[in-house]
Enzyme design. Structure first.
Site, PDB file in Angstrom:
ATOM      1  N   GLU A 241       0.838  -1.210   0.000  1.00 60.98           N
ATOM      2  CA  GLU A 241       0.000   0.000   0.000  1.00 60.98           C
ATOM      3  C   GLU A 241       0.869   1.255   0.000  1.00 60.98           C
ATOM      4  OE1 GLU A 241      -2.395  -1.184   3.348  1.00 60.98           O
ATOM      5  OE2 GLU A 241      -3.257  -2.777   2.106  1.00 60.98           O
TER       6      GLU A 241
ATOM      7  N   GLY B 277      -6.689  -7.999   1.236  1.00 62.03           N
ATOM      8  CA  GLY B 277      -8.002  -7.399   1.417  1.00 62.03           C
ATOM      9  C   GLY B 277      -9.028  -7.844   0.385  1.00 62.03           C
TER      10      GLY B 277
ATOM     11  N   SER C 263      -5.197 -11.940   3.153  1.00 60.73           N
ATOM     12  CA  SER C 263      -6.449 -12.634   3.494  1.00 60.73           C
ATOM     13  C   SER C 263      -6.242 -13.863   4.376  1.00 60.73           C
ATOM     14  CB  SER C 263      -7.225 -12.998   2.225  1.00 60.73           C
ATOM     15  OG  SER C 263      -7.565 -11.816   1.511  1.00 60.73           O
TER      16      SER C 263
END
Ligand code: 13P
Length: 262
Positions: A100, A176, A215
């Site tokens: 990110e 995510g 995840s």
């Protein structure tokens, strides 16, 4: 034997007061016998660090990490936080190179290498993240992308410095999204990462913990952690739920029950 680690990356979630409740809840639910020698790392936002460190201070197997640091030690960088500021709070580690940050904040390999140096200057363990995009995986370049990220971000370190590094493999397409790498895909990449580390650092590669992120949930953690080169997890969404996070920590011990870390 390398350390077994489950780290929770809270990202930009929770306000400080909720963060304290979450950490208290996690501490209450962690069962020392089910946790074994798994090391737990909690990475809340900067604003929570002082309160969270206060709560875990006495807990031997639990550390706190920051999610980022600046590469300079001090100066005119409005809004930034240095590694020295983080270390002064008795924080143990810092996440560097999360996808990110690479993507949204355009952090380059060169910048990340200097952040790794800043962390090491202040005795923070860098949790160095690598991972490929969906496009890079589909075109068959995933291993090349990840090994280049390792070379560019870490290979300037001396073996002594490298000892403090934790690597996290986080395929961007699994973050995510609810989509997880299969345990086989994770193992394949973790083995490739270890082989690449070994090409530069020899036997030291066997001592470096490589975490999987993307995840991770209570329902899939045990199978992923059971793979020989997966030494733990870097957990996003599920780390915001105390029961889920603690189940994932306990899954680590079940998956690697017979092994002891030092
Ligand atoms: P999720 O577990 O929410 O997919 O996030 C993974 C991650 O980015 C941890 O750093």
């Amino acid at each position: 034997m390398r350390a077994k680690i489950v780290a929770g990356n809270w990202k930009m979630n929770t306000v400080p007061s909720d963060g304290v409740s979450l950490v208290v809840d996690i501490l209450e639910k962690l069962n020392p016998t089910q946790m074994g020698d798994t090391r737990v790392i909690i990475a809340p936002p900067f604003t929570h660090l002082i309160d969270v460190i206060d709560h875990v201070w006495e807990e031997g197997h639990i550390s706190v990490a920051a999610q980022n640091c600046h590469h300079e030690d001090s100066g005119a960088y409005t809004g930034e936080i240095s590694a020295g500021m983080i270390a002064d709070l008795n924080i143990d580690a810092v996440i560097i190179g999360h996808s990110e940050r690479r993507e949204y904040f355009k952090e380059s390999d060169e910048l990340l290498a200097s952040k790794v140096d800043a962390a090491i200057r202040h005795s923070l363990m860098p949790i160095f993240c690598v991972g490929e995009s969906l496009e890079q995986r589909q075109s068959g370049n995933h291993e090349k992308v990840v090994t280049e990220q390792l070379t560019n971000g870490l290979f300037h370190l001396s073996p002594e410095q490298m000892k403090s590094v934790i690597v996290a493999y986080e395929p961007v397409w699994a973050i995510g999204t609810g989509e997880t790498a299969t345990p086989e895909q994770a193992q394949e990449m973790h083995a490739a990462i270890r082989a690449h580390l070994s090409s530069k650092y020899g036997d030291l590669a066997e001592e470096i913990s490589i975490l999987y992120g993307g995840s991770v949930k209570p329902s899939n953690a045990r199978e992923i952690f059971g793979k020989p080169d997966v030494d733990g997890g870097l957990v996003g969404g599920a780390s915001l739920d105390a029961s889920d996070f603690v189940s994932i920590v306990h899954a680590m011990q079940t998956a690697k029950g017979g092994l002891r870390a030092v």
